[in-house]
Design a protein around this motif. Sequence first.
Motif, PDB file in Angstrom:
ATOM      1  N   ALA A   1       0.826  -1.209   0.000  1.00 44.00           N
ATOM      2  CA  ALA A   1       0.000   0.000   0.000  1.00 44.00           C
ATOM      3  C   ALA A   1       0.862   1.262   0.000  1.00 44.00           C
ATOM      4  O   ALA A   1       0.522   2.254  -0.655  1.00 44.00           O
ATOM      5  N   SER A   2       1.963   1.220   0.732  1.00 44.44           N
ATOM      6  CA  SER A   2       2.861   2.385   0.790  1.00 44.44           C
ATOM      7  C   SER A   2       4.292   1.910   0.534  1.00 44.44           C
ATOM      8  O   SER A   2       5.099   1.746   1.456  1.00 44.44           O
ATOM      9  N   PRO A   3       4.620   1.674  -0.736  1.00 44.83           N
ATOM     10  CA  PRO A   3       5.970   1.192  -1.049  1.00 44.83           C
ATOM     11  C   PRO A   3       7.015   2.274  -0.799  1.00 44.83           C
ATOM     12  O   PRO A   3       6.701   3.464  -0.806  1.00 44.83           O
ATOM     13  N   PRO A   4       8.262   1.880  -0.572  1.00 44.75           N
ATOM     14  CA  PRO A   4       9.329   2.866  -0.372  1.00 44.75           C
ATOM     15  C   PRO A   4       9.537   3.708  -1.615  1.00 44.75           C
ATOM     16  O   PRO A   4       9.224   3.289  -2.735  1.00 44.75           O
ATOM     17  N   ALA A   5      10.081   4.894  -1.418  1.00 46.23           N
ATOM     18  CA  ALA A   5      10.429   5.740  -2.552  1.00 46.23           C
ATOM     19  C   ALA A   5      11.693   5.207  -3.203  1.00 46.23           C
ATOM     20  O   ALA A   5      12.417   4.407  -2.612  1.00 46.23           O
ATOM     21  N   GLY A   6      11.968   5.635  -4.405  1.00 46.30           N
ATOM     22  CA  GLY A   6      13.179   5.216  -5.079  1.00 46.30           C
ATOM     23  C   GLY A   6      12.938   4.155  -6.126  1.00 46.30           C
ATOM     24  O   GLY A   6      11.820   3.657  -6.299  1.00 46.30           O
ATOM     25  N   SER A   7      13.999   3.783  -6.820  1.00 47.90           N
ATOM     26  CA  SER A   7      13.929   2.847  -7.931  1.00 47.90           C
ATOM     27  C   SER A   7      14.015   1.407  -7.446  1.00 47.90           C
ATOM     28  O   SER A   7      15.027   1.018  -6.846  1.00 47.90           O
ATOM     29  N   PRO A   8      12.996   0.591  -7.702  1.00 50.02           N
ATOM     30  CA  PRO A   8      13.086  -0.819  -7.305  1.00 50.02           C
ATOM     31  C   PRO A   8      14.202  -1.563  -8.043  1.00 50.02           C
ATOM     32  O   PRO A   8      14.816  -2.471  -7.491  1.00 50.02           O
ATOM     33  N   ALA A   9      14.484  -1.166  -9.286  1.00 49.45           N
ATOM     34  CA  ALA A   9      15.569  -1.812 -10.035  1.00 49.45           C
ATOM     35  C   ALA A   9      16.912  -1.532  -9.372  1.00 49.45           C
ATOM     36  O   ALA A   9      17.775  -2.417  -9.292  1.00 49.45           O
ATOM     37  N   LEU A  10      17.084  -0.303  -8.870  1.00 47.53           N
ATOM     38  CA  LEU A  10      18.320   0.045  -8.170  1.00 47.53           C
ATOM     39  C   LEU A  10      18.430  -0.738  -6.862  1.00 47.53           C
ATOM     40  O   LEU A  10      19.529  -1.155  -6.473  1.00 47.53           O
ATOM     41  N   GLU A  11      17.289  -0.953  -6.200  1.00 45.67           N
ATOM     42  CA  GLU A  11      17.298  -1.750  -4.971  1.00 45.67           C
ATOM     43  C   GLU A  11      17.696  -3.193  -5.253  1.00 45.67           C
ATOM     44  O   GLU A  11      18.392  -3.818  -4.445  1.00 45.67           O
ATOM     45  N   ASP A  12      17.289  -3.727  -6.416  1.00 47.38           N
ATOM     46  CA  ASP A  12      17.722  -5.073  -6.807  1.00 47.38           C
ATOM     47  C   ASP A  12      19.250  -5.126  -6.910  1.00 47.38           C
ATOM     48  O   ASP A  12      19.885  -6.082  -6.443  1.00 47.38           O
ATOM     49  N   GLU A  13      19.828  -4.119  -7.526  1.00 43.74           N
ATOM     50  CA  GLU A  13      21.286  -4.074  -7.695  1.00 43.74           C
ATOM     51  C   GLU A  13      21.993  -3.955  -6.349  1.00 43.74           C
ATOM     52  O   GLU A  13      22.988  -4.646  -6.098  1.00 43.74           O
ATOM     53  N   LYS A  14      21.507  -3.056  -5.504  1.00 42.98           N
ATOM     54  CA  LYS A  14      22.119  -2.852  -4.186  1.00 42.98           C
ATOM     55  C   LYS A  14      22.080  -4.135  -3.365  1.00 42.98           C
ATOM     56  O   LYS A  14      23.064  -4.508  -2.701  1.00 42.98           O
ATOM     57  N   GLU A  15      20.932  -4.813  -3.408  1.00 40.66           N
ATOM     58  CA  GLU A  15      20.792  -6.053  -2.653  1.00 40.66           C
ATOM     59  C   GLU A  15      21.728  -7.130  -3.213  1.00 40.66           C
ATOM     60  O   GLU A  15      22.341  -7.885  -2.456  1.00 40.66           O
ATOM     61  N   PHE A  16      21.878  -7.193  -4.544  1.00 39.26           N
ATOM     62  CA  PHE A  16      22.746  -8.199  -5.144  1.00 39.26           C
ATOM     63  C   PHE A  16      24.214  -7.957  -4.763  1.00 39.26           C
ATOM     64  O   PHE A  16      24.943  -8.904  -4.442  1.00 39.26           O
ATOM     65  N   LYS A  17      24.676  -6.728  -4.802  1.00 38.90           N
ATOM     66  CA  LYS A  17      26.063  -6.424  -4.423  1.00 38.90           C
ATOM     67  C   LYS A  17      26.323  -6.812  -2.967  1.00 38.90           C
ATOM     68  O   LYS A  17      27.370  -7.380  -2.637  1.00 38.90           O
ATOM     69  N   HIS A  18      25.349  -6.511  -2.111  1.00 37.46           N
ATOM     70  CA  HIS A  18      25.468  -6.870  -0.700  1.00 37.46           C
ATOM     71  C   HIS A  18      25.486  -8.393  -0.534  1.00 37.46           C
ATOM     72  O   HIS A  18      26.303  -8.947   0.210  1.00 37.46           O
ATOM     73  N   THR A  19      24.596  -9.080  -1.249  1.00 41.89           N
ATOM     74  CA  THR A  19      24.508 -10.538  -1.161  1.00 41.89           C
ATOM     75  C   THR A  19      25.795 -11.191  -1.665  1.00 41.89           C
ATOM     76  O   THR A  19      26.295 -12.151  -1.061  1.00 41.89           O
ATOM     77  N   ALA A  20      26.348 -10.692  -2.783  1.00 42.55           N
ATOM     78  CA  ALA A  20      27.581 -11.257  -3.335  1.00 42.55           C
ATOM     79  C   ALA A  20      28.722 -11.129  -2.326  1.00 42.55           C
ATOM     80  O   ALA A  20      29.480 -12.083  -2.102  1.00 42.55           O
ATOM     81  N   ALA A  21      28.849  -9.956  -1.702  1.00 39.00           N
ATOM     82  CA  ALA A  21      29.908  -9.746  -0.708  1.00 39.00           C
ATOM     83  C   ALA A  21      29.701 -10.656   0.498  1.00 39.00           C
ATOM     84  O   ALA A  21      30.668 -11.180   1.064  1.00 39.00           O
ATOM     85  N   HIS A  22      28.452 -10.856   0.898  1.00 32.08           N
ATOM     86  CA  HIS A  22      28.139 -11.721   2.037  1.00 32.08           C
ATOM     87  C   HIS A  22      28.461 -13.184   1.716  1.00 32.08           C
ATOM     88  O   HIS A  22      29.134 -13.866   2.503  1.00 32.08           O
ATOM     89  N   GLU A  23      27.981 -13.668   0.577  1.00 33.94           N
ATOM     90  CA  GLU A  23      28.158 -15.086   0.252  1.00 33.94           C
ATOM     91  C   GLU A  23      29.629 -15.424   0.000  1.00 33.94           C
ATOM     92  O   GLU A  23      30.129 -16.447   0.477  1.00 33.94           O
ATOM     93  N   ILE A  24      30.331 -14.576  -0.722  1.00 33.10           N
ATOM     94  CA  ILE A  24      31.766 -14.815  -0.940  1.00 33.10           C
ATOM     95  C   ILE A  24      32.507 -14.714   0.386  1.00 33.10           C
ATOM     96  O   ILE A  24      33.485 -15.431   0.625  1.00 33.10           O
ATOM     97  N   GLY A  25      32.018 -13.866   1.279  1.00 39.59           N
ATOM     98  CA  GLY A  25      32.622 -13.711   2.592  1.00 39.59           C
ATOM     99  C   GLY A  25      32.617 -14.980   3.425  1.00 39.59           C
ATOM    100  O   GLY A  25      33.462 -15.147   4.318  1.00 39.59           O
ATOM    101  N   HIS A  26      31.679 -15.890   3.137  1.00 36.69           N
ATOM    102  CA  HIS A  26      31.650 -17.150   3.886  1.00 36.69           C
ATOM    103  C   HIS A  26      32.946 -17.947   3.712  1.00 36.69           C
ATOM    104  O   HIS A  26      33.385 -18.632   4.644  1.00 36.69           O
ATOM    105  N   GLU A  27      33.555 -17.882   2.522  1.00 37.04           N
ATOM    106  CA  GLU A  27      34.827 -18.577   2.308  1.00 37.04           C
ATOM    107  C   GLU A  27      35.915 -18.019   3.220  1.00 37.04           C
ATOM    108  O   GLU A  27      36.750 -18.753   3.746  1.00 37.04           O
ATOM    109  N   ILE A  28      35.910 -16.704   3.405  1.00 39.04           N
ATOM    110  CA  ILE A  28      36.903 -16.057   4.267  1.00 39.04           C
ATOM    111  C   ILE A  28      36.682 -16.459   5.717  1.00 39.04           C
ATOM    112  O   ILE A  28      37.619 -16.837   6.428  1.00 39.04           O
ATOM    113  N   LEU A  29      35.432 -16.400   6.156  1.00 40.14           N
ATOM    114  CA  LEU A  29      35.118 -16.713   7.547  1.00 40.14           C
ATOM    115  C   LEU A  29      35.450 -18.155   7.905  1.00 40.14           C
ATOM    116  O   LEU A  29      35.946 -18.441   8.995  1.00 40.14           O
ATOM    117  N   GLN A  30      35.179 -19.094   6.999  1.00 44.81           N
ATOM    118  CA  GLN A  30      35.435 -20.491   7.338  1.00 44.81           C
ATOM    119  C   GLN A  30      36.929 -20.785   7.371  1.00 44.81           C
ATOM    120  O   GLN A  30      37.378 -21.637   8.153  1.00 44.81           O
TER     121      GLN A  30
END
Length: 399
Positions: free
Chosen positions: A293-322
């Motif tokens: 009903a009240s979606p956030p302002a801004g570009s949803p496509a840009l949010e997809d990109e931001k989330e993907f960059k964050h996810t890539a850094a997180h998932e690749i980071g698992h190799e470092i942590l282990q």
Amino acid sequence: MSKTTIVGGKIIETTGGDFNIYAKENIVYFAATTITETGVEKGVNFGEPQTYQNTEKPEVAIKVIDTVFLPLGIFSFKGEKENSKIQFEIKCKKGEASGLVFSVKREGRVIFSKNIEETLASGAKTIVEWDGFSDARIYDSTFFVDGSLTAEVSNGEAQASEKIEFKYKEVDWVDLKIDDNEKKAEVTLRVNLKEAEISPTSSKTFEQLVALSIDGLKLYWGRNKTRSVGSSVQINGADYEIMVNPINTAEKSMPALNVYSKTENYGRSRNWWASRKLFFNDGYHASMYAQMASPPAGSPALEDEKEFKHTAAHEIGHEILQEYGGKYEYSYVHKDSSTLFTQSVKPESTLPPTGEIDLMKYYSDDPFFYRDSIDFYNRNVAHEKDVQGLLWCSKLKTR
């Protein structure tokens, strides 16, 4: 060192020339009857004592003492300071060696040198320590593993050398370069992103998704002054800026992480030994916004990109942590913020109200679609200890 000789009869010594005896302290003769000294031509001379001069041409040797090495004494996961010095044994094999200079050369050019103050008698040894930095205070781990370094000891008359040959002890997908003057470190991180399934209707090509992943690693694993929070790592009481330079390659890299782009039937990314998948969920935010009903302002496509960059850094980071802290006790449980088998976030793991947000943790109050309201992406960064763990992964050992 002393010498005692006991003879039951006579001792007769005959030389064709001079017979010299030198002593640092006393010479004592004792006889039960008579001591006779005769100089037939010039008598017996009692003059000033002379110092023995060893005229034998010196020979020296050098060897690297087997060791595990990490510059600056970076700490292990358990808080133990790693060995920060490489030791070299210098030995005088013959004669007497003084004025020796220890040096490290790369492809014939001296990058470090140190005077050896002591004089080495025949058979004597000394230990020289080196912290791995050049005279210009530059360290580069690749110099140690590419076979380009040589240790040398010389005084112009005697000389010896040995190749300095190390290999990476933990992993071979991290190289480390440090400028100790500027207090800056650059990490080369080799990842292996493989194209698995890119939807024909995807807005991104595989190459574009690789580029986004690289940007995410630079952003979230780098701790430097380009960031508003998480701008350094403290090592030995000094703050170092850390820059990460990711490279996508199949050579000397992390295990392959398969990349997908989905425009429907969105997937959940993960990275563990049995399943390594990275999803770009194309159109996910637009799809969710359309139902709100009240979606956030801004570009949803840009949010997809931001989330993907964050996810890539997180998932690749698992190799470092282990590698740094362990699979099951550190990496797979998201630093104790999730369960192991269901990967459910623990309710007590909540977002910090200010300051850094740990890239590798789960948070029960993560406002996923409203992350911009808490400055989530700008505050998100790999924890200082985990970035120190990334540096730790470059640890060396002698071959």
